[in-house]
Design a protein around this motif. Structure first.
Motif, PDB file in Angstrom:
ATOM      1  N   VAL A  59      57.493  44.103  49.374  1.00  0.00           N
ATOM      2  CA  VAL A  59      57.051  43.558  50.666  1.00  0.00           C
ATOM      3  C   VAL A  59      55.622  43.061  50.493  1.00  0.00           C
ATOM      4  CG1 VAL A  59      56.710  44.019  53.110  1.00  0.00           C
ATOM      5  CG2 VAL A  59      58.522  45.225  51.857  1.00  0.00           C
ATOM      6  N   PRO A  60      55.417  41.753  50.340  1.00  0.00           N
ATOM      7  CA  PRO A  60      54.072  41.241  50.032  1.00  0.00           C
ATOM      8  C   PRO A  60      53.118  41.342  51.220  1.00  0.00           C
ATOM      9  CG  PRO A  60      55.803  39.658  49.444  1.00  0.00           C
ATOM     10  CD  PRO A  60      56.426  40.699  50.318  1.00  0.00           C
ATOM     11  N   ARG A  61      51.837  41.497  50.906  1.00  0.00           N
ATOM     12  CA  ARG A  61      50.737  41.304  51.850  1.00  0.00           C
ATOM     13  C   ARG A  61      49.954  40.093  51.376  1.00  0.00           C
ATOM     14  NH1 ARG A  61      49.484  45.448  55.215  1.00  0.00           N
ATOM     15  NH2 ARG A  61      48.447  43.734  56.314  1.00  0.00           N
ATOM     16  N   LEU A  62      49.552  39.245  52.336  1.00  0.00           N
ATOM     17  CA  LEU A  62      49.054  37.920  52.000  1.00  0.00           C
ATOM     18  C   LEU A  62      47.574  37.749  52.332  1.00  0.00           C
ATOM     19  CD1 LEU A  62      52.097  35.909  53.415  1.00  0.00           C
ATOM     20  CD2 LEU A  62      51.807  36.887  51.126  1.00  0.00           C
ATOM     21  N   LEU A  63      47.007  36.681  51.795  1.00  0.00           N
ATOM     22  CA  LEU A  63      45.657  36.200  52.111  1.00  0.00           C
ATOM     23  C   LEU A  63      44.566  37.222  51.799  1.00  0.00           C
ATOM     24  CD1 LEU A  63      46.470  34.353  55.449  1.00  0.00           C
ATOM     25  CD2 LEU A  63      46.192  33.357  53.173  1.00  0.00           C
ATOM     26  N   ARG A  64      44.794  38.056  50.808  1.00  0.00           N
ATOM     27  CA  ARG A  64      43.775  39.011  50.380  1.00  0.00           C
ATOM     28  C   ARG A  64      42.927  38.405  49.267  1.00  0.00           C
ATOM     29  NH1 ARG A  64      47.139  44.770  50.139  1.00  0.00           N
ATOM     30  NH2 ARG A  64      47.299  45.051  52.423  1.00  0.00           N
ATOM     31  N   ASP A  65      41.707  38.879  49.152  1.00  0.00           N
ATOM     32  CA  ASP A  65      40.826  38.429  48.079  1.00  0.00           C
ATOM     33  C   ASP A  65      41.201  39.182  46.803  1.00  0.00           C
ATOM     34  OD1 ASP A  65      38.862  37.617  46.377  1.00  0.00           O
ATOM     35  OD2 ASP A  65      37.174  38.241  47.633  1.00  0.00           O
ATOM     36  N   LEU A  66      41.812  38.480  45.873  1.00  0.00           N
ATOM     37  CA  LEU A  66      42.302  39.108  44.650  1.00  0.00           C
ATOM     38  C   LEU A  66      41.504  38.677  43.420  1.00  0.00           C
ATOM     39  CD1 LEU A  66      46.158  38.791  45.227  1.00  0.00           C
ATOM     40  CD2 LEU A  66      44.636  40.667  45.869  1.00  0.00           C
ATOM     41  N   ARG A  67      40.356  38.044  43.640  1.00  0.00           N
ATOM     42  CA  ARG A  67      39.543  37.639  42.495  1.00  0.00           C
ATOM     43  C   ARG A  67      39.110  38.861  41.682  1.00  0.00           C
ATOM     44  NH1 ARG A  67      35.321  34.095  45.868  1.00  0.00           N
ATOM     45  NH2 ARG A  67      35.728  35.875  47.252  1.00  0.00           N
ATOM     46  N   GLY A  68      39.160  38.708  40.354  1.00  0.00           N
ATOM     47  CA  GLY A  68      38.802  39.811  39.477  1.00  0.00           C
ATOM     48  C   GLY A  68      39.912  40.817  39.265  1.00  0.00           C
ATOM     49  N   GLY A  69      41.113  40.503  39.706  1.00  0.00           N
ATOM     50  CA  GLY A  69      42.223  41.429  39.530  1.00  0.00           C
ATOM     51  C   GLY A  69      42.557  41.646  38.064  1.00  0.00           C
ATOM     52  N   HIS A  70      43.209  42.772  37.768  1.00  0.00           N
ATOM     53  CA  HIS A  70      43.537  43.094  36.374  1.00  0.00           C
ATOM     54  C   HIS A  70      44.634  44.145  36.334  1.00  0.00           C
ATOM     55  CE1 HIS A  70      41.533  47.025  36.584  1.00  0.00           C
ATOM     56  NE2 HIS A  70      40.608  46.429  37.322  1.00  0.00           N
ATOM     57  N   THR A  71      45.163  44.371  35.133  1.00  0.00           N
ATOM     58  CA  THR A  71      46.218  45.364  34.927  1.00  0.00           C
ATOM     59  C   THR A  71      45.733  46.537  34.069  1.00  0.00           C
ATOM     60  OG1 THR A  71      47.047  44.206  32.956  1.00  0.00           O
ATOM     61  CG2 THR A  71      48.026  43.608  35.073  1.00  0.00           C
ATOM     62  N   ARG A  72      44.441  46.701  33.917  1.00  0.00           N
ATOM     63  CA  ARG A  72      43.925  47.763  33.055  1.00  0.00           C
ATOM     64  C   ARG A  72      44.212  49.142  33.640  1.00  0.00           C
ATOM     65  NH1 ARG A  72      39.700  44.080  33.038  1.00  0.00           N
ATOM     66  NH2 ARG A  72      38.482  45.319  34.533  1.00  0.00           N
ATOM     67  N   CYS A  73      44.353  50.115  32.737  1.00  0.00           N
ATOM     68  CA  CYS A  73      44.519  51.504  33.142  1.00  0.00           C
ATOM     69  C   CYS A  73      43.939  52.405  32.068  1.00  0.00           C
ATOM     70  CB  CYS A  73      45.994  51.850  33.390  1.00  0.00           C
ATOM     71  SG  CYS A  73      47.028  51.776  31.912  1.00  0.00           S
ATOM     72  N   THR A  74      43.676  53.649  32.413  1.00  0.00           N
ATOM     73  CA  THR A  74      43.160  54.623  31.461  1.00  0.00           C
ATOM     74  C   THR A  74      44.146  55.784  31.379  1.00  0.00           C
ATOM     75  OG1 THR A  74      40.863  54.035  31.929  1.00  0.00           O
ATOM     76  CG2 THR A  74      41.257  56.166  30.892  1.00  0.00           C
ATOM     77  N   LEU A  75      44.603  56.080  30.166  1.00  0.00           N
ATOM     78  CA  LEU A  75      45.530  57.177  29.932  1.00  0.00           C
ATOM     79  C   LEU A  75      44.943  58.114  28.891  1.00  0.00           C
ATOM     80  CD1 LEU A  75      48.976  55.321  29.727  1.00  0.00           C
ATOM     81  CD2 LEU A  75      47.971  56.480  31.711  1.00  0.00           C
ATOM     82  N   LEU A  76      44.742  59.361  29.266  1.00  0.00           N
ATOM     83  CA  LEU A  76      44.221  60.382  28.359  1.00  0.00           C
ATOM     84  C   LEU A  76      42.943  59.918  27.657  1.00  0.00           C
ATOM     85  CD1 LEU A  76      47.587  61.649  26.834  1.00  0.00           C
ATOM     86  CD2 LEU A  76      46.263  62.666  28.702  1.00  0.00           C
ATOM     87  N   GLY A  77      42.103  59.224  28.413  1.00  0.00           N
ATOM     88  CA  GLY A  77      40.798  58.808  27.905  1.00  0.00           C
ATOM     89  C   GLY A  77      40.768  57.459  27.229  1.00  0.00           C
TER      90      GLY A  77
END
Length: 370
Positions: A59-77
């Motif tokens: 269910v999308p939400r629209l018109l948000r400021d998504l500049r600088g978005g990314h898929t990074r994550c930290t797992l066990l350091g």
């Protein structure tokens, strides 16, 4: 074993995980395909793992400021560029001459991590030396604590960052597809990291090969607690489907759990991991480390898993399809495709980073959001 020469370039029609499956099915021999594609019994769980993703709509939400978005994550350091890990898959030289060396190289090049199987066809030290990103090592219980700990310590000495103890397969599943194909490892391919198989007790008269054989040396929660106390590496338990078992895993010292039904290869008619995920997240709370595998074929599947409570996911058969098709290049390209699909799903649903993906982004097509 007969393998087609791996592709040296990516054809234009390889644009999704399903395309790599199509290529792999045409390139691998019947022996390798029976091992890779097969599941337990009637393979109902294999199919359910694929079908369950269709029960949830974004269910999308629209018109948000998504500049600088990314898929990074930290797992066990370790900071990863995306939350898609390579699951442990045994005997990868069945599918490509470079096997685990190629797949783990690709995972690191693409900013991710890989989990090496205990039954890898390449020495764990050689894989660690060639890897360019974080590696975890998957353990099966080796019949007793000291033997299991010795293998864990060998992985630690080689530089592996975590251990994944698979707990849902104290006995092998009855994989009829393999039985019908008379599956056998080709000459030169073996589980090179296992010095010798565990010694089974002698069966009593009329005894069961299951209950009096394999289960007589299977681990218990006390064994897991012992291993967690003696290992210097964090341990995740793989194969958890029940919230009560997830709670026990944390109480015995595990650093996290992997919600999984072993790709449908052990017990048929199991619950899909995705269905188990919300209850396990609810049981363990927001801070617990929870990963999931089972049937992921699209970036939207990754999105749905994160929305329902996973911190990251693992893929299995899809990257083996890519490995069989184009070696390390294929695995890297597949990870690129899945990450791009995840990025597009996030962008079109109003999520700037992984932490903003939550249950509010989904609606159950079965009329319940539980």
């Amino acid at each position: 074993m007969t393998l087609s020469e791996p592709l040296s370039a990516i054809p234009a029609d390889l644009v999704a995980a399903c395309d790599y499956q199509r290529y792999a099915l045409a390139r691998l021999d019947a022996n390798a395909l029976a091992y890779l594609q097969g599941g337990a019994a009637d393979e109902l769980t294999c199919q359910a793992n694929l079908d369950t993703w269709r029960d949830w709509a974004i269910v999308p939400r629209l018109l948000r400021d998504l500049r600088g978005g990314h898929t990074r994550c930290t797992l066990l350091g370790d900071e990863l560029q995306h939350p898609i890990l390579l699951a442990p898959v045994a005997y990868q030289q069945l599918f490509h001459a470079e096997g685990e060396l190629a797949s783990t190289l690709a995972a690191g090049v693409m900013g991710g991590a890989a989990v090496l199987s205990s039954f890898a066809s390449t020495a764990l030290e050689d894989v660690a030396e060639a890897a360019t990103g974080p590696l975890w090592f998957q353990l099966y219980w080796q019949g007793d604590g000291p033997a299991t700990l010795a293998l864990a310590q060998r992985a630690e000495a080689a530089g592996y960052r975590a251990l994944v103890l698979t707990v849902d397969a104290p006995v092998s599943g009855l994989r009829n597809r393999e039985q019908r194909a008379a599956f056998a490892l080709p000459d030169g391919i073996a589980a090179v990291n296992i010095a010798k198989p565990p010694v089974l007790p002698q069966l009593p008269p009329g005894g069961s090969a299951v209950f009096d054989g394999m289960l007589a040396i299977a681990p218990t929660w006390d064994d897991v607690r012992w291993l967690c106390r003696h290992s210097r590496l964090p341990i995740l338990l793989k194969g958890i489907l029940h919230p009560g078992d997830a709670r026990l895993a944390i109480e015995t010292g595990a650093a996290g759990v992997i919600v999984s039904n072993h790709g449908g290869r052990v017990l048929d008619s199991q619950w899909p991991a995705l269905n188990a995920l919300p209850g396990i997240r609810g049981e363990l709370g927001a801070e617990a480390l929870i990963l999931l595998d089972g049937g992921i074929r699209r970036g939207t599947d990754v999105f749905k898993a994160l929305a329902l409570g996973a911190d990251a996911v693992l893929i299995g058969r899809p990257y083996i399809h890519a490995l069989a098709t184009a070696g390390a290049l294929g695995v890297a390209h597949l990870l690129k495709l899945l990450r791009e699909e995840l990025e597009v799903a996030m962008a079109l649903s109003g999520c700037r980073e992984l932490s903003s993906i939550g249950p509010q982004a989904l609606q159950s097509l079965r009329g319940s959001n539980e």
